[in-house]
Design an enzyme around this catalytic site. Structure first.
Site, short mmCIF file in Angstrom:
data_model
loop_
_atom_site.label_atom_id
_atom_site.label_comp_id
_atom_site.label_asym_id
_atom_site.label_seq_id
_atom_site.Cartn_x
_atom_site.Cartn_y
_atom_site.Cartn_z
N LYS A 38 -13.88 21.97 -37.00
CA LYS A 38 -14.72 22.69 -38.14
C LYS A 38 -14.96 23.63 -37.91
CE LYS A 38 -13.71 19.08 -41.16
NZ LYS A 38 -12.44 19.98 -41.90
N TYR A 83 -8.82 5.79 -46.14
CA TYR A 83 -9.94 7.01 -45.13
C TYR A 83 -11.25 6.57 -45.19
CZ TYR A 83 -13.20 10.49 -43.79
OH TYR A 83 -13.74 11.84 -43.58
N TYR A 108 -9.78 10.25 -37.82
CA TYR A 108 -8.24 11.15 -37.62
C TYR A 108 -7.67 10.87 -36.86
CZ TYR A 108 -12.25 13.33 -41.24
OH TYR A 108 -12.61 13.99 -42.10
#
Ligand SMILES: Cc1ncc(COP(=O)(O)O)c(C=O)c1O
Length: 340
Positions: free
Chosen positions: A53, A267, A293
């Site tokens: 990010k 998730y 992830y």
């Protein structure tokens, strides 16, 4: 190849990250798997623990400054790495930061709401709004924007995962960096594998590879959706990025590949194959992955090698997008002895 400076002339960025991040050969995993495994270390972007990010935020914060914003607002799960990096970026550039973080169904109970990324957000001075599973985060964000605006503040909303055209520019740039490193180190890369969620990393990377005239296939391992949902998400954003770069959106055709076999129960819910991949990479390479992830993406990579879909002796580049700060929130998933 279109020079990056020309390609990105309509975008501005701030500097938040260490670039270039290293491109390394994972020697022990390579011999274990019978491939050449390269790892692009975007877990080392440097901002408060790093991760993918940070590259997106370089472009998003520049845009926030352009709009004379004073407060960054973003949305994510309780253990969002994106939120943590946003909080740190806000601190570095003097923005206020409000994080709207939602509970995740099926996540562990111990440590999840108090440790890992969530602790780091508070250390960086962010204001955290904790929403429950059934709350509407977008609506809450709009409400906060209205409240802040009415008191004279200038909020700037960063979308989930920083995944819009502006944020994806971070990975357009990463593609150029990667192509240069691959050439300098004289690799011939057959596949790039990465974790894909809100899609900006894969879309940006693909747009950059297209602009750099590279046809290396990019496989996203889905962390939250089946292929029927993730593929269109990535492709739509890729088309938007190509358009913003004044390239033909039709170049997106046949470039988006994702695999929905490894996100398990959903998730943020750790899986046993992901936990095994995390332990393996830690014990073979001293490399830290995460349960949400990169652990799932690496589990996919390993399984695709075992099933022959990633060919023996091929060169596979894993884009390590970070996230190991969440390990501390998932402590209860690792039933390993600490002391002898
Ligand atoms: C560690 C990590 N890897 C991968 C991703 C997925 O990136 P994207 O949301 O751009 O698809 C994220 C997103 O939050 C992440 O935190």
């Amino acid at each position: 190849m279109i020079p990056f400076a020309q390609l990105s002339q309509n975008f501005t960025k701030l500097v938040l990250s260490h670039q270039p991040t290293p491109l390394e050969v994972a020697a022990r995993m390579s011999s274990l798997l019978g491939i050449k495994l390269l790892i692009k270390r975007d877990d080392c972007t440097g901002l408060a623990g790093g991760g993918n990010k940070t590259r997106k935020l370089e472009y998003l914060l520049a845009d926030a400054q352009k709009h004379q914003a004073d407060t960054l607002i973003t949305i994510g799960g309780i253990q969002s790495n994106h939120a943590r990096q946003t909080a740190a970026a806000a601190a570095k550039f003097g923005f206020d930061c409000e994080l709207i973080l939602q509970d995740v169904a099926g996540a562990p109970t111990d440590n999840y709401s108090e440790n890992g990324n969530i602790l780091l957000n508070s250390l960086c001075g962010a204001t955290v709004h904790k929403l429950s599973i059934n709350d509407d985060c977008q609506q809450f964000a709009q409400q906060r924007i209205n409240e802040l605006t009415s008191t004279g503040k200038k909020p700037y909303l960063i979308p989930i995962g920083g995944s819009n055209v502006i944020g994806s520019m971070g990975y357009v740039q990463c593609a150029y960096e990667l192509v240069q490193q691959i050439n300098q180190q004289q690799h011939r890369v057959d596949h790039i594998v990465l974790a894909t969620g809100s899609a900006g990393t894969q879309a940006g990377l693909l747009a950059g590879l297209i602009a750099a005239d590279s046809d290396i296939p990019v496989l996203g391992i889905n962390v939250s959706r089946p292929v029927t949902e993730q593929n269109p998400l990535v492709e739509q954003l890729l088309r938007q990025v190509l358009q913003a770069l004044q390239l033909d959106p039709a170049l997106a055709k046949n470039r988006v590949h994702t695999n929905g076999d490894y996100y398990g129960e959903g998730y943020g819910i750790s899986s046993s194959v992901s936990e095994s991949a995390i332990k393996l990479l830690a014990q073979q390479e001293g490399l830290l992955l995460d349960p949400v992830y990169t652990g799932k993406a690496m589990a996919g990579l390993i399984d695709l090698v075992h099933s022959g879909q990633l060919k023996p002796n091929s060169t596979v580049l894993f884009l390590h997008t970070g996230g190991s700060q969440a390990l501390f929130a998932y402590r209860s998933c690792f039933n390993i002895p600490i002391y002898s």
